[in-house]
Design an enzyme around this catalytic site. Structure first.
Site, PDB file in Angstrom:
ATOM      1  CB  CYS A 155      -0.918   0.010   1.216  1.00  0.00           C
ATOM      2  SG  CYS A 155      -2.002   1.470   1.245  1.00  0.00           S
ATOM      3  CB  CYS A 158      -0.460   2.393   4.241  1.00  0.00           C
ATOM      4  SG  CYS A 158      -2.274   2.407   4.227  1.00  0.00           S
TER       5      CYS A 158
END
Length: 194
Positions: A155, A158
């Site tokens: 991700c 993130c």
């Protein structure tokens, strides 16, 4: 008489506290006389012995990575090793909890990132994250583990967010890199130890 590769296999399993178990994928490396087994053992030992991450922290990161990979054998191994290096029950539980939370967040925020629409960008996640407010292991380490799990799960949003947070909390780039390297190597080990 054992071959060098068989001795490496025994030492590798002993390092993980798994010397009394057999693993088909690991056995395949031994049967094929693969020199990679020696590399894998060295990679794990080197990653876990970072100067920028304590032994307890290294094993907690390894535990989180094993949980993320759904590898019960390595989860138990690293849980035991983390405990033997001073991790409390609360810290062990947090290693599991942060992995669960980040798996949830990584999916949601990857989706938001992929879609590029105003609605998805502004839609609230509606995911409880109280554990992030006052983590047992401290905010810096919690963010470090969050970053490592986000790197495993791919991700970008993130990873970027947690890397920025952990740097603001005082972590060096080398500490960050070492944490991600631990997670990466554990993922590699999890492909062989199943």
């Amino acid at each position: 008489m054992l071959s060098v590769i068989q001795e490496t296999q025994q030492d590798f399993l002993k390092d993980l506290g798994l010397s009394d178990q057999a693993f088909a994928r690991l056995d395949q490396l031994v049967q094929g006389d693969s020199k990679y087994l020696k590399d894998l053992r060295i990679n794990l030992k080197t990653a876990l012995q970072s100067e920028n991450v304590t032994s307890k922290e290294a094993y907690l990161i390894a535990l989180s990575a094993a949980v993320n990979e759904e590898n019960n054998t390595l989860t138990e191994s690293f849980r035991t090793l983390a405990a033997s290096h001073g991790a409390t029950d609360a810290e062990l539980a947090e290693a599991v909890a942060v992995t669960s939370l980040l798996s949830t967040n990584n999916i949601l925020y990857r989706f938001k990132h992929f879609m590029h629409t105003d609605f998805y960008e502004s839609a609230p996640a509606k995911v409880k994250m109280n554990i992030m407010m006052n983590p047992v292991t401290g905010k810096e380490f919690f963010e470090l583990v969050s970053l490592a799990i986000s790197a495993i799960n791919g991700c970008e949003r993130c990873v970027t967010s947690h890397e920025e947070s952990v740097r603001k909390l005082g972590a060096s780039e080398q500490r960050i890199f070492d944490a991600v390297r631990i997670a990466a190597v554990v993922v590699g080990v999890s492909k062989v130890i199943r």
